[in-house]
Motif scaffolding. Structure first.
Motif, mmCIF file in Angstrom:
data_model
loop_
_atom_site.group_PDB
_atom_site.id
_atom_site.type_symbol
_atom_site.label_atom_id
_atom_site.label_comp_id
_atom_site.label_asym_id
_atom_site.label_seq_id
_atom_site.Cartn_x
_atom_site.Cartn_y
_atom_site.Cartn_z
ATOM 1 N N ALA A 10 22.864 18.630 71.781
ATOM 2 C CA ALA A 10 24.244 19.035 72.068
ATOM 3 C C ALA A 10 24.484 20.490 71.673
ATOM 4 O O ALA A 10 25.312 20.788 70.820
ATOM 5 C CB ALA A 10 25.219 18.121 71.329
ATOM 6 N N PRO A 11 23.762 21.420 72.306
ATOM 7 C CA PRO A 11 23.962 22.837 71.979
ATOM 8 C C PRO A 11 25.075 23.469 72.799
ATOM 9 O O PRO A 11 25.412 23.012 73.893
ATOM 10 C CB PRO A 11 22.619 23.458 72.358
ATOM 11 C CG PRO A 11 22.202 22.651 73.563
ATOM 12 C CD PRO A 11 22.677 21.237 73.291
ATOM 13 N N LEU A 18 21.137 32.241 77.548
ATOM 14 C CA LEU A 18 21.019 30.982 78.277
ATOM 15 C C LEU A 18 22.326 30.206 78.224
ATOM 16 O O LEU A 18 22.995 30.188 77.193
ATOM 17 C CB LEU A 18 19.912 30.111 77.671
ATOM 18 C CG LEU A 18 18.464 30.610 77.743
ATOM 19 C CD1 LEU A 18 17.563 29.656 76.972
ATOM 20 C CD2 LEU A 18 18.004 30.745 79.184
ATOM 21 N N ALA A 19 22.653 29.538 79.322
ATOM 22 C CA ALA A 19 23.781 28.616 79.331
ATOM 23 C C ALA A 19 23.403 27.368 78.543
ATOM 24 O O ALA A 19 22.221 27.064 78.354
ATOM 25 C CB ALA A 19 24.146 28.241 80.761
ATOM 26 N N ALA A 20 24.414 26.640 78.083
ATOM 27 C CA ALA A 20 24.167 25.468 77.253
ATOM 28 C C ALA A 20 23.231 24.450 77.915
ATOM 29 O O ALA A 20 22.329 23.914 77.246
ATOM 30 C CB ALA A 20 25.489 24.815 76.855
ATOM 31 N N VAL A 45 27.414 21.323 75.215
ATOM 32 C CA VAL A 45 28.822 21.330 74.845
ATOM 33 C C VAL A 45 29.387 22.746 74.907
ATOM 34 O O VAL A 45 28.669 23.715 75.150
ATOM 35 C CB VAL A 45 29.031 20.742 73.429
ATOM 36 C CG1 VAL A 45 28.543 19.306 73.358
ATOM 37 C CG2 VAL A 45 28.340 21.600 72.368
ATOM 38 N N ALA A 46 30.687 22.837 74.675
ATOM 39 C CA ALA A 46 31.390 24.113 74.599
ATOM 40 C C ALA A 46 32.643 23.873 73.769
ATOM 41 O O ALA A 46 32.997 22.734 73.467
ATOM 42 C CB ALA A 46 31.751 24.620 75.994
ATOM 43 N N ASP A 47 33.307 24.949 73.400
ATOM 44 C CA ASP A 47 34.490 24.807 72.551
ATOM 45 C C ASP A 47 35.781 25.181 73.270
ATOM 46 O O ASP A 47 36.813 25.405 72.636
ATOM 47 C CB ASP A 47 34.346 25.627 71.268
ATOM 48 C CG ASP A 47 34.084 27.111 71.540
ATOM 49 O OD1 ASP A 47 34.331 27.557 72.682
ATOM 50 O OD2 ASP A 47 33.627 27.808 70.620
ATOM 51 N N GLY A 48 35.727 25.244 74.604
ATOM 52 C CA GLY A 48 36.907 25.624 75.383
ATOM 53 C C GLY A 48 36.769 26.974 76.052
ATOM 54 O O GLY A 48 37.496 27.278 76.989
ATOM 55 N N GLU A 54 30.841 24.061 82.879
ATOM 56 C CA GLU A 54 29.426 23.743 83.097
ATOM 57 C C GLU A 54 28.980 22.569 82.230
ATOM 58 O O GLU A 54 28.145 21.747 82.656
ATOM 59 C CB GLU A 54 28.556 24.970 82.814
ATOM 60 C CG GLU A 54 28.785 26.134 83.767
ATOM 61 C CD GLU A 54 28.616 25.738 85.225
ATOM 62 O OE1 GLU A 54 27.695 24.944 85.534
ATOM 63 O OE2 GLU A 54 29.410 26.202 86.061
ATOM 64 N N ALA A 55 29.507 22.475 81.023
ATOM 65 C CA ALA A 55 29.147 21.366 80.144
ATOM 66 C C ALA A 55 29.578 20.034 80.750
ATOM 67 O O ALA A 55 28.829 19.045 80.701
ATOM 68 C CB ALA A 55 29.781 21.553 78.771
#
Length: 372
Positions: A10-11, A18-20, A45-48, A54-55
């Motif tokens: 879950a990066p 690089l994209a997640a 994942v992402a934080d917003g 993309e996540a």
């Protein structure tokens, strides 16, 4: 027979490299080489901020493409993610700073109008629960452009409609909400946000984030004055709320006009991706981002992933391009260990260029250290 390890990757993205989803894929390749029996779930994942849509697409949500004005008004193709009646819209991919070349920065005139266009599209296609990821904006317009696109008229003292942009809000004298998109009343808006800045003042949208968008000291003063006028017109009580200053004050516009609520970006993302349920059978979680530093400790994705996993008693490994945290700080944050690409390739430019191959090596090393 010992059951196979179950690893959740879950990066977040490695910014500039690089994209997640690419980070997760590279780690998965490395893990499989050393521990082919391991069950791996890739859950970028992402934080917003940028990378949020993309996540969700990587997790199987539908991508919905739409054309909308960018921050300087130039139409461009963008997209949001959709699952059932829930839509995830990412400000950065619509009116973000990253989509503008440096020479095109327009700190006084950039607008969130295109974001409102995307929100309207989502509502008109059945979304009644919209998560709006805030971060990486190119404008400081207090969300005025966004609400203009949703039918709100911002008028000057002569009842003339104002154009788009932040600076023109110094002339704002009246707000006509009668044309507000009818879908707003039927929609729940959640702001996925990792900052708690108010709209105004020394920790506000203009002072803190204006310079990142090309505003010099004089322009910051203009924008601060404009946002002050805007706040008095729309709802000064919302200007003081944590998160009102997010994304050039877009948080304020969403709070005051759309009735939105603010939540931790990573917490919202993990909830929508069913991360807590996946933890029930997980052996190990691997998360990370390009730079793991003290800023990471304040609501960034890896620490949010770690906190959720630790609640379920699942150990968490961090992977980063570089880490500026001490071993004690890494342990205090809840991580069992941290692997930095810089330990394999100390040259930053080469490390970024070769991030995928380095992550494969790290994945193999994690397998050898933790899964044998």
């Amino acid at each position: 027979m010992t059951p196979a390890a179950r690893v959740i990757l879950a990066p977040d993205k490695f910014k500039g490299s690089l994209a997640a989803p690419e980070v997760a894929a590279a780690l998965a390749d490395g893990l499989r080489r050393s521990a082919p029996e391991t069950e791996i779930r890739q859950l970028p994942v992402a934080d917003g901020g940028d990378g949020t849509v993309e996540a969700f697409v990587a997790a199987g949500w539908a991508r919905v493409e739409v054309t909308a004005p960018g921050p300087t008004g130039v139409p461009r193709r963008t997209s949001y993610a959709r699952h059932g009646a829930t839509a995830v819209v990412e400000l950065a991919s619509v009116v973000g700073l990253s989509i503008l070349p440096e020479r095109r920065l327009d700190p006084l005139g950039a607008s969130t109008y295109g974001l409102g266009v995307v929100l309207a599209h989502a509502m008109e296609h059945g979304a009644t629960d919209i998560v709006l990821g805030l971060g990486g904006s190119a404008s400081t317009d207090g969300g005025a452009g966004m609400v203009q696109a949703l039918g709100v008229r911002v008028l000057d003292a002569d009842a003339r409609e104002l154009p788009r942009g932040g600076a023109v809000l110094t002339r704002a004298a009246r707000l006509d909400r009668s044309g507000l998109h009818p879908g707003v009343a039927e929609t729940t808006f959640t702001l996925a946000c990792d900052v708690d800045n108010p709209l105004l003042g020394p920790t506000g949208a203009a002072a803190v984030y204006g310079p990142q968008k090309g505003a010099g000291p004089a322009e910051v003063d203009v924008l601060e004055s404009a946002l002050g006028t805007w706040a008095q017109l729309v709802g000064p009580e919302f200007a003081r709320l944590p998160g009102a200053g997010a994304a050039g004050g877009t948080g304020f516009g969403a709070l005051a006009v759309l009735g939105a609520r603010v939540r931790s970006g990573i917490e919202v993302v993990l909830e929508l991706l069913d991360f807590p349920a996946l933890l029930a059978t997980a052996t190990l979680v691997v998360t990370g981002e390009g730079s793991l530093d003290r800023q990471s400790l304040h609501g960034k994705a890896p620490v949010g992933v770690c906190a959720a996993a630790r609640k379920a008693d699942v150990p968490v490994i961090a992977v980063a391009g570089r880490t500026l945290l001490t071993p004690d700080e890494i342990r205090a944050a809840g991580f069992a260990d941290c692997y930095a690409l810089a330990a394999l390739e100390p040259d930053p430019e080469r490390s970024m260029a070769e991030a995928a191959s380095l992550l494969r090596r790290v994945g193999a090393r994690i397998a050898a250290d933790r899964l044998d």
